[in-house]
Design an enzyme around this catalytic site. Structure first.
Site, PDB file in Angstrom:
ATOM      1  N   PHE A  45     -65.122  30.237  -1.399  1.00 37.12           N
ATOM      2  CA  PHE A  45     -63.946  30.738  -2.101  1.00 37.12           C
ATOM      3  C   PHE A  45     -63.588  29.659  -3.121  1.00 37.12           C
ATOM      4  O   PHE A  45     -63.191  28.561  -2.748  1.00 37.12           O
ATOM      5  CB  PHE A  45     -62.796  30.990  -1.112  1.00 37.12           C
ATOM      6  CG  PHE A  45     -61.516  31.388  -1.782  1.00 37.12           C
ATOM      7  CD1 PHE A  45     -61.353  32.671  -2.287  1.00 37.12           C
ATOM      8  CD2 PHE A  45     -60.470  30.484  -1.913  1.00 37.12           C
ATOM      9  CE1 PHE A  45     -60.173  33.039  -2.914  1.00 37.12           C
ATOM     10  CE2 PHE A  45     -59.290  30.851  -2.541  1.00 37.12           C
ATOM     11  CZ  PHE A  45     -59.138  32.129  -3.038  1.00 37.12           C
ATOM     12  N   ALA A 158     -64.443  21.809  15.170  1.00 34.35           N
ATOM     13  CA  ALA A 158     -65.524  21.623  14.197  1.00 34.35           C
ATOM     14  C   ALA A 158     -65.798  20.152  13.889  1.00 34.35           C
ATOM     15  O   ALA A 158     -66.960  19.745  13.771  1.00 34.35           O
ATOM     16  CB  ALA A 158     -65.181  22.385  12.916  1.00 34.35           C
ATOM     17  N   LYS A 210     -56.520  32.413  23.078  1.00 33.28           N
ATOM     18  CA  LYS A 210     -56.274  31.007  23.466  1.00 33.28           C
ATOM     19  C   LYS A 210     -55.399  30.312  22.427  1.00 33.28           C
ATOM     20  O   LYS A 210     -54.725  29.331  22.721  1.00 33.28           O
ATOM     21  CB  LYS A 210     -57.588  30.264  23.699  1.00 33.28           C
ATOM     22  CG  LYS A 210     -58.556  30.202  22.521  1.00 33.28           C
ATOM     23  CD  LYS A 210     -58.348  29.054  21.596  1.00 33.28           C
ATOM     24  CE  LYS A 210     -59.163  29.192  20.327  1.00 33.28           C
ATOM     25  NZ  LYS A 210     -59.040  28.063  19.408  1.00 33.28           N
TER      26      LYS A 210
HETATM   27  N1  LIG Z   1     -61.949  24.460  12.312  1.00 32.12           N
HETATM   28  C1  LIG Z   1     -62.321  24.623  13.572  1.00 32.12           C
HETATM   29  O1  LIG Z   1     -62.414  23.661  14.347  1.00 32.12           O
HETATM   30  C2  LIG Z   1     -62.686  25.990  14.058  1.00 32.12           C
HETATM   31  C3  LIG Z   1     -63.485  26.094  15.208  1.00 32.12           C
HETATM   32  C4  LIG Z   1     -63.836  27.360  15.694  1.00 32.12           C
HETATM   33  C5  LIG Z   1     -63.422  28.491  15.017  1.00 32.12           C
HETATM   34  N2  LIG Z   1     -62.672  28.357  13.874  1.00 32.12           N
HETATM   35  C6  LIG Z   1     -62.327  29.602  13.193  1.00 32.12           C
HETATM   36  O2  LIG Z   1     -63.115  29.698  12.010  1.00 32.12           O
HETATM   37  C7  LIG Z   1     -62.417  30.465  11.019  1.00 32.12           C
HETATM   38  C8  LIG Z   1     -62.479  29.710   9.693  1.00 32.12           C
HETATM   39  O3  LIG Z   1     -61.839  28.475   9.854  1.00 32.12           O
HETATM   40  P1  LIG Z   1     -62.277  27.163   9.077  1.00 32.12           P
HETATM   41  O4  LIG Z   1     -61.850  26.024   9.941  1.00 32.12           O
HETATM   42  O5  LIG Z   1     -63.714  27.225   8.650  1.00 32.12           O
HETATM   43  O6  LIG Z   1     -61.382  27.230   7.740  1.00 32.12           O
HETATM   44  P2  LIG Z   1     -60.298  26.190   7.213  1.00 32.12           P
HETATM   45  O7  LIG Z   1     -59.010  26.486   7.895  1.00 32.12           O
HETATM   46  O8  LIG Z   1     -60.813  24.807   7.252  1.00 32.12           O
HETATM   47  O9  LIG Z   1     -60.234  26.543   5.676  1.00 32.12           O
HETATM   48  C9  LIG Z   1     -59.712  27.699   5.118  1.00 32.12           C
HETATM   49  C10 LIG Z   1     -60.785  28.383   4.296  1.00 32.12           C
HETATM   50  O10 LIG Z   1     -60.236  29.577   3.733  1.00 32.12           O
HETATM   51  C11 LIG Z   1     -60.638  29.669   2.382  1.00 32.12           C
HETATM   52  N3  LIG Z   1     -59.729  30.526   1.628  1.00 32.12           N
HETATM   53  C12 LIG Z   1     -58.507  30.239   1.124  1.00 32.12           C
HETATM   54  N4  LIG Z   1     -57.996  31.311   0.474  1.00 32.12           N
HETATM   55  C13 LIG Z   1     -58.939  32.297   0.591  1.00 32.12           C
HETATM   56  C14 LIG Z   1     -59.019  33.648   0.150  1.00 32.12           C
HETATM   57  N5  LIG Z   1     -58.021  34.214  -0.562  1.00 32.12           N
HETATM   58  N6  LIG Z   1     -60.111  34.376   0.450  1.00 32.12           N
HETATM   59  C15 LIG Z   1     -61.123  33.823   1.175  1.00 32.12           C
HETATM   60  N7  LIG Z   1     -61.112  32.553   1.626  1.00 32.12           N
HETATM   61  C16 LIG Z   1     -60.034  31.807   1.335  1.00 32.12           C
HETATM   62  C17 LIG Z   1     -60.634  28.210   1.911  1.00 32.12           C
HETATM   63  O11 LIG Z   1     -61.371  28.066   0.724  1.00 32.12           O
HETATM   64  C18 LIG Z   1     -61.314  27.561   3.112  1.00 32.12           C
HETATM   65  O12 LIG Z   1     -62.702  27.689   3.032  1.00 32.12           O
HETATM   66  C19 LIG Z   1     -61.013  30.693  11.568  1.00 32.12           C
HETATM   67  O13 LIG Z   1     -60.949  31.988  12.106  1.00 32.12           O
HETATM   68  C20 LIG Z   1     -60.884  29.673  12.703  1.00 32.12           C
HETATM   69  O14 LIG Z   1     -60.051  30.133  13.746  1.00 32.12           O
HETATM   70  C21 LIG Z   1     -62.315  27.150  13.382  1.00 32.12           C
HETATM   71  O1  LIG Z   2     -58.007  23.886  15.523  1.00 30.08           O
HETATM   72  P1  LIG Z   2     -57.759  25.252  16.118  1.00 30.08           P
HETATM   73  O2  LIG Z   2     -56.498  25.321  16.895  1.00 30.08           O
HETATM   74  O3  LIG Z   2     -57.917  26.334  15.081  1.00 30.08           O
HETATM   75  O4  LIG Z   2     -58.921  25.466  17.202  1.00 30.08           O
HETATM   76  C1  LIG Z   2     -60.223  25.118  16.831  1.00 30.08           C
HETATM   77  C2  LIG Z   2     -61.244  25.817  17.682  1.00 30.08           C
HETATM   78  O5  LIG Z   2     -60.952  27.180  17.819  1.00 30.08           O
HETATM   79  C3  LIG Z   2     -61.459  25.160  19.017  1.00 30.08           C
HETATM   80  O6  LIG Z   2     -62.536  25.776  19.669  1.00 30.08           O
END
Ligand SMILES: NC(=O)c1ccc[n+]([C@@H]2O[C@H](COP(=O)([O-])OP(=O)(O)OC[C@H]3O[C@@H](n4cnc5c(N)ncnc54)[C@H](O)[C@@H]3O)[C@@H](O)[C@H]2O)c1
Ligand SMILES: O=P(O)(O)OC[C@H](O)CO
Length: 292
Positions: A45, A158, A210
């Site tokens: 994005f 992550a 969760k």
């Molecule tokens: N970060 C973690 O540790 C983690 C771990 C497991 C699962 N997740 C899940 O993964 C998913 C993505 O999280 P993340 O940590 O990769 O993202 P993030 O929270 O780090 O970043 C947000 C992302 O959204 C994008 N964005 C902003 N506006 C946007 C728009 N209008 N359209 C499309 N994209 C847009 C940004 O460019 C960025 O890539 C979430 O559902 C989260 O719950 C995250």
């Molecule tokens: O940082 P949160 O709270 O979005 O959680 C990250 C992952 O979902 C953990 O598994």
């Protein structure tokens, strides 16, 4: 061609914190697995950085996402692409990993643009709540794009996986075990062990619910209520996650809550997740909104 099957090509839709780490894991495996093309296209994005550079160009120049995952090389075969259609057009394996609120819009843009026989997996922890009721993200993807969609959830902060600290994950699938095994191969690393479970709703609901419990755990921390109270929140929260999941989908299995996607993700998020941190800061700020 391998065993009469065409090679698989992967695209990752999303490039935030987890999106970049997932791309890194996948890209490490595609170079080793002969049934996959090396290149992994990662849809970005587009954003303009404070330096004035475009995020996608910066990622391709330094092989790092300096905004969402600074300091970690993604792998030379990860190509950032701000053009959504171009990023997915040749791929038969699509990894969705954006915040949940953007998925519907992204899918609508992709209708009629995917390769025949494309498969999806969602790493997104969340759900859409519509007037008709809750809708899981994997179902949203399947309904809009007409493709099968598995899910991958687990105790997966992550930033820890980015530096190769050991963790586990769970893939949830519906009927097609062979596809789930193919996804598991793509993600598995010595420091990232993936199991598969035929309970897509259970796995996805664990990853979603969760977060609610983690917010409660963060409030407990912010109010200095102590570890016993936090443990009680986690225990009662797990029981409620299970009851609520079964209310929505009676097919959900008890065992799923003992996989990484269940109790392990609940614990890691209540200890170190962003949901917990935001709730703690909210409580410490006297329940008032604050800028992050
Ligand atoms: N970060 C973690 O540790 C983690 C771990 C497991 C699962 N997740 C899940 O993964 C998913 C993505 O999280 P993340 O940590 O990769 O993202 P993030 O929270 O780090 O970043 C947000 C992302 O959204 C994008 N964005 C902003 N506006 C946007 C728009 N209008 N359209 C499309 N994209 C847009 C940004 O460019 C960025 O890539 C979430 O559902 C989260 O719950 C995250
Ligand atoms: O940082 P949160 O709270 O979005 O959680 C990250 C992952 O979902 C953990 O598994």
């Amino acid at each position: 061609m391998e065993n009469g099957h065409a090679k698989n090509r992967v695209a990752v839709i999303g490039s935030g914190n987890w999106g970049c780490v997932a791309s890194r894991l996948i890209a490490s495996n595609t170079t080793k697995l002969p049934s996959f093309y090396d290149e992994v296209r990662m849809w970005v994005f587009e954003e303009v950085l404070l330096t004035g550079n475009k995020l996608s160009e910066s990622i391709n120049q330094v092989n790092e996402n300096c905004k969402y995952l600074p300091g970690i090389k993604l792998g030379a075969n990860v190509i950032a692409d701000p053009d959504l259609e171009n990023a997915v057009k040749d791929a038969n394996m699509l990894v969705f990993v954006t915040p949940h609120q953007f998925v519907e819009g992204i899918c609508k843009k992709l209708v009629g643009k995917l390769r025949l026989g494309a498969q999806a997996i969602s790493l997104i922890k969340g759900m859409e709540v519509k007037t008709e009721g809750p809708c899981m993200i994997s179902k949203l993807i399947t309904d809009i794009l007409g493709i099968n969609c598995c899910v991958l959830m687990g105790a997966n902060i992550a930033s820890e996986i980015a530096v190769e600290k050991f963790s586990e994950a769970t893939i949830g699938y519906k009927k097609d075990k062979e596809v789930a095994i193919r996804w598991a191969k793509l993600f598995t690393m010595p420091y990232f062990l993936v199991s598969i479970v035929e309970d897509i709703e259970g796995v996805e609901l664990c990853g979603t619910l969760k977060n609610v419990v983690a917010i409660a755990a963060g409030l407990v921390d912010g109010l200095d209520m102590g570890n016993n109270t936090k443990a009680a929140i986690m225990r009662i929260g797990l029981r409620e996650m299970c009851a609520f999941s079964k209310l929505l989908f009676p097919s959900v299995r008890d065992n799923t809550f003992f996989e990484s996607c269940g109790v392990a993700d609940l614990i890691t998020t209540c200890l170190g997740g962003r949901n917990r941190r935001v709730a703690e800061a909210f409580a410490r700020n006297g329940g008032k909104r604050f800028l992050v």
